[in-house]
Design a protein around this motif. Structure first.
Motif, PDB file in Angstrom:
ATOM      1  N   THR A 171       9.341  -8.308  39.628  1.00  0.00           N
ATOM      2  CA  THR A 171      10.231  -9.242  38.657  1.00  0.00           C
ATOM      3  C   THR A 171       9.949 -10.757  38.738  1.00  0.00           C
ATOM      4  O   THR A 171       9.042 -10.986  38.852  1.00  0.00           O
TER       5      THR A 171
ATOM      6  N   THR B 278      12.952 -10.110  45.849  1.00  0.00           N
ATOM      7  CA  THR B 278      14.175  -9.625  46.623  1.00  0.00           C
ATOM      8  C   THR B 278      14.919 -11.082  47.288  1.00  0.00           C
ATOM      9  O   THR B 278      16.604 -10.495  46.850  1.00  0.00           O
TER      10      THR B 278
ATOM     11  N   THR C  13      17.236 -11.878  43.989  1.00  0.00           N
ATOM     12  CA  THR C  13      17.886 -11.075  43.904  1.00  0.00           C
ATOM     13  C   THR C  13      18.842 -10.820  44.274  1.00  0.00           C
ATOM     14  O   THR C  13      20.049 -10.553  44.113  1.00  0.00           O
ATOM     15  N   ASN C  14      19.049 -10.895  45.495  1.00  0.00           N
ATOM     16  CA  ASN C  14      20.051 -10.688  46.696  1.00  0.00           C
ATOM     17  C   ASN C  14      20.830 -12.293  46.468  1.00  0.00           C
ATOM     18  O   ASN C  14      22.607 -12.413  46.133  1.00  0.00           O
TER      19      ASN C  14
END
Length: 202
Positions: free
Chosen positions: A68, A85, A88-89
């Motif tokens: 990412t 993570t 993206t959350n």
């Protein structure tokens, strides 16, 4: 950033131990607001200023294979998995229900009111309140650490600094290391000079 001057470091630069402690908290503490975790990590790890962080959009996130990336200026920067993570959350969070937005509104990672992104000064206050994080000091600590590892040209391109600012941070990082080594050598020499008998560890 505060003016660096011709000789000294900025007025406030976060020390490395505190910087890593705060970064660890941003990455691992689920009790913190997700926005503060992401914003704090981007300041502490990549030395980003809050104006740029507040204006980040979902389209600045790209993926390739299992990696990412977040475009911080013109170049996508590979994110560590834990931070990827979190980012993206954050992008997946729904828009505020009480603040309807026109269809063409950008998908801000840090939405504010009236279809705008969060005001950077408010973001600074939230970081200080939730994390006890001084964004200027944290950014200075991150830039000093990055300048010790990256050439000035790479630092400028990656983080959106002027080449003059990047060169100055590189010079400050080199001098900071030199002062540290000189202090260690001075302490070691003082230890040797003050010993009546050979030092047990030498």
């Amino acid at each position: 950033m505060p003016w660096l001057g011709t000789e000294g470091l900025p007025g406030h630069v976060l020390d490395e131990d505190t910087r890593w402690q705060l970064l660890r908290r941003c990455l691992t503490d689920p009790s913190l607001d997700l926005r503060m975790r992401v914003a704090g990590a981007l300041v502490l790890l990549f030395g980003q200023n809050l104006i740029r962080i507040a204006a980040l959009r979902a389209e600045d996130i790209t993926t390739a294979s299992d990696d990412t990336y977040l475009t911080l200026r013109d170049h996508p920067v590979l994110l560590p998995p834990v931070l990827a993570t979190l980012v993206t959350n954050l992008a997946a969070q729904p828009a505020p229900i009480d603040d309807p937005r026109p269809p063409d509104t950008p998908t801000w990672l840090f939405p504010g009111r009236n279809a705008a992104h969060l005001d950077p000064s408010r973001l600074a206050r939230l970081l200080n309140h939730d994390l006890d994080l001084d964004a200027r000091a944290a950014r200075g600590g991150a830039l000093l650490a990055l300048a010790a590892d990256l050439p000035a040209s790479v630092l400028a391109d990656l983080l959106g600094l002027s080449i003059a600012a990047a060169l100055r941070w590189s010079a400050l990082a080199a001098r900071d290391q030199g002062v540290y080594l000189a202090a260690r050598l001075e302490d070691d020499n003082a230890d040797v000079g003050g010993d009546t008998y050979p030092h047990p560890t030498r």
